[in-house]
Scaffold this active site. Structure first.
Site, PDB file in Angstrom:
ATOM      1  N   GLU A  78      -5.181   7.507  19.778  1.00 38.25           N
ATOM      2  CA  GLU A  78      -6.147   7.785  18.721  1.00 38.25           C
ATOM      3  C   GLU A  78      -7.579   7.396  19.091  1.00 38.25           C
ATOM      4  OE1 GLU A  78      -4.171   7.841  14.465  1.00 38.25           O
ATOM      5  OE2 GLU A  78      -4.147   5.801  15.273  1.00 38.25           O
ATOM      6  N   HIS A  97     -10.062   0.746  13.614  1.00 40.76           N
ATOM      7  CA  HIS A  97      -9.077   1.539  12.870  1.00 40.76           C
ATOM      8  C   HIS A  97      -7.874   0.647  12.624  1.00 40.76           C
ATOM      9  CE1 HIS A  97      -6.420   4.624  11.498  1.00 40.76           C
ATOM     10  NE2 HIS A  97      -5.591   4.428  12.511  1.00 40.76           N
ATOM     11  N   HIS A  99      -4.304  -0.444   9.739  1.00 42.44           N
ATOM     12  CA  HIS A  99      -3.346  -0.086   8.690  1.00 42.44           C
ATOM     13  C   HIS A  99      -3.021  -1.355   7.897  1.00 42.44           C
ATOM     14  CE1 HIS A  99      -2.173   2.003  12.586  1.00 42.44           C
ATOM     15  NE2 HIS A  99      -2.790   2.965  11.903  1.00 42.44           N
ATOM     16  N   HIS A 167      -2.183   6.774   5.609  1.00 39.86           N
ATOM     17  CA  HIS A 167      -2.291   6.378   7.023  1.00 39.86           C
ATOM     18  C   HIS A 167      -2.933   5.009   7.198  1.00 39.86           C
ATOM     19  CE1 HIS A 167      -3.538   7.604  11.411  1.00 39.86           C
ATOM     20  NE2 HIS A 167      -3.322   6.315  11.298  1.00 39.86           N
TER      21      HIS A 167
END
Length: 274
Positions: A78, A97, A99, A167
């Protein structure tokens, strides 16, 4: 602020470890920085759990997310998230990034992020949502194509954070430390918010309060104070990366050698035989 590329790389490795140690990242997620000397490049670890990232894991990429040299190691699939945001936002110096568990209830129902305490203002009021399904249909939810990364960057716009439906979250910063600050306190705010929603009606910060509170990290000692605190916690967990000490002789190669710690054993006193 780092004064050399070596220090900047060490700070980025520490940032990955801090965001993991503070519960925002786990085995997945990543933090990158725009290259300090080349704004048309960025730096990101090889594919590795963030808590384990070391300066030697870092890879330089161009803004199309191509490594400058073949790293001969696994890379994050990613990474286009980072490259496309740096390409679209020249003001961005760091990207994360993640989660974070605190955000997942909001992401599952499409709930808005609302700052409910002063430090939560770093996430803004109702940051934009991006749903990969809208433009790309069914996918494995990973952002791996340049066009997917570019779509995410457009959704981010001029905000500091973008929510990724079902996501995760992508956060930007004006520096590595600023990005870490925003990640940790927005995740903490999301946790408080979801808990508060189970009690009653939320009383969120106003737009004026959010704007003024969002400047706390830059206008006070809050950023440096937080970084010092998280660094101490990292050290107590046995995860701090020691500073690189330049060797007096031997040049760069010697400076890269890990220092060996010798334990000095006191000499025994000789005793006379009687």
């Amino acid at each position: 602020m780092p004064t050399s590329l070596t220090e900047a790389f060490r700070e980025l490795a520490i940032a990955n470890r801090i965001v993991a140690n503070e519960g925002v990242l786990d085995a997945f997620g990543h933090v990158s920085m725009r290259h300090p000397g080349h704004p048309d490049r960025y730096v990101l670890s090889r594919s590795r759990s963030p808590e384990l990232v070391e300066p030697g894991d870092l890879i330089e990429y161009d803004l199309d997310s191509r490594p400058l040299r073949d790293p001969d190691v696994g890379q994050y699939s990613e990474r286009v998230i980072h490259g496309e945001i740096y390409k679209a936002r020249p003001d961005v110096m760091a990207v994360c990034h993640h989660h974070a568990p605190a955000f997942m209830p909001l992401l599952a129902v499409g709930g808005d992020y609302l700052p409910i305490f002063h430090l939560g203002a770093v996430g803004g009021i109702r940051p934009p949502y991006w749903d990969q399904q809208d433009e790309f249909g069914d996918t494995n939810m990973l952002v791996v194509k340049p066009e997917e990364g570019a779509s995410l960057a457009r959704a981010l716009g001029d905000h500091n954070m973008v929510m990724m439906r079902r996501h995760g979250v992508t956060v930007i910063g004006t520096s590595v430390q600023d990005c870490v600050f925003r990640c940790v306190f927005s995740a903490r705010n999301a946790d408080y918010q979801v808990r508060a929603m189970g009690i009653g009606t939320i009383s969120a910060l106003t737009h004026g309060e959010t704007e003024m509170c969002g400047k706390i990290s830059q206008s006070t000692t809050g950023l440096g104070r937080s970084w010092e605190y998280w660094s101490v916690r990292l050290g107590r967990a046995g995860l701090m990366i020691p500073p690189v000490k330049a060797a007096a002789k031997g040049g760069r190669a010697a400076a890269r050698k890990p220092a060996r710690t010798a334990t000095r054993v006191p000499a025994r006193k000789k005793t006379r035989r009687r």
